[in-house]
Design an enzyme around this catalytic site. Sequence first.
Site, PDB file in Angstrom:
ATOM      1  N   HIS A 179       2.530 -11.522  14.293  1.00 37.36           N
ATOM      2  CA  HIS A 179       3.587 -12.079  15.133  1.00 37.36           C
ATOM      3  C   HIS A 179       3.321 -13.533  15.505  1.00 37.36           C
ATOM      4  CE1 HIS A 179       7.207 -11.741  17.250  1.00 37.36           C
ATOM      5  NE2 HIS A 179       7.050 -10.554  17.815  1.00 37.36           N
ATOM      6  N   THR A 224       0.845  -1.184   0.000  1.00 33.86           N
ATOM      7  CA  THR A 224       0.000   0.000   0.000  1.00 33.86           C
ATOM      8  C   THR A 224       0.882   1.235   0.000  1.00 33.86           C
ATOM      9  OG1 THR A 224      -1.748   1.206   1.193  1.00 33.86           O
ATOM     10  CG2 THR A 224      -0.199  -0.042   2.531  1.00 33.86           C
TER      11      THR A 224
END
Length: 388
Positions: free
Chosen positions: A369, A317
Amino acid sequence: MATEIKAPVFPESVADGTIATWHKQPGEAVSRDEVICDIETDKVVLEVVAPADGTIAAIVKNEGDTVLSAEVIAQFEEGAVSGAAPAAAPQAEQKAEPAAAVQAAAGAAVADQAPAVRKALTESGIPAADVAGTGRGGRITKEDVASHQAKPAAPAAAPLSVAVGERVEKRVPMTRLRKRVAERLLAATQETAMLTTFNEVNMKPIMEMRAQYKDAFEKRHGARLGFMSFFVKAATEALKRYPAVNASIDGNDIVYHGYYDIGVAVSSERGLVVPVLRDTDRMNYAEVENGIRDFAYKARDGKLGIEDMTGGTFTITNGGTFGSLLSTPILNTPQTAILGMHKIQERPMAVKGQVEILPMMYLALSYDHRLIDGKEAVGFLVTIKELL
């Protein structure tokens, strides 16, 4: 003989849609392949066209109604228009309803435009007949609508009186696409262990290379050499070195993808969409640039298909196009990472003990994560920096 007009067959990833706009009403004549209805799904807006010349006999599903795949939405009468007003109406009737005729003509003019233009005309309240079209065949573009709005209004005979202190509010329903985007972004923040790491890259070498070769590149390939193709190719190579960044989580399983489909976030009138470049490891720079350009045109005209946005293993993006200097992009689930590009800003940098003014860009990598460790995330981002 009446026939049925049905909603398009939706792919498995789309459960249903909503009737957004009917461009034709019962009794109105239509031509073959003329757009008669827009159906908004969670991902794209689909256009329903007339199967032949004829008349809309009846509307089964009204605006705002939910429709399933291949469900009947209208009845269609093929052939000559039945029950329509004669072509030559009496002069008295023409004079009796001038406003209705003007309104019908204006509605037809609006319906003849691209979805993004129709939306701009409707929201601005500007009649299509008042806007000079500069597009192909005299068609109106969004820029034409914006230019018309920017023109100073003609002085009114009597200014409208507005109550002092009046504060106006406008309440409109959230579009289905905007609602779906909101749900996905909220789910990404609540259902993933999202973390963002940052770095910065000196854009001077790429800017110099681009300046040197952009004219020859465009002449040879018919495409402008932008910055995005460099980032797509760098990200593709980095994904090869860090497979976990190209993976996704499916329940209790990790799915490692042996291909590289990179989504490019594009802002459209209806909301944020992410069309996907397929097999970027096999694409050259010109193919990347042409692909992104075509997606931008499709998004502007509301022509992106569901197949354009299905899948994807990684997303890029570019908030820098709007002036963003730094941001934390949100994951495009079920993907596990997203790269954020930003504005190129000249800054004083220490280079071999000397201060130099260099065009720098902050890079951001948001990652899940649960799957990607900090070491891998940082290594991935540093790899992109070094490749650039």
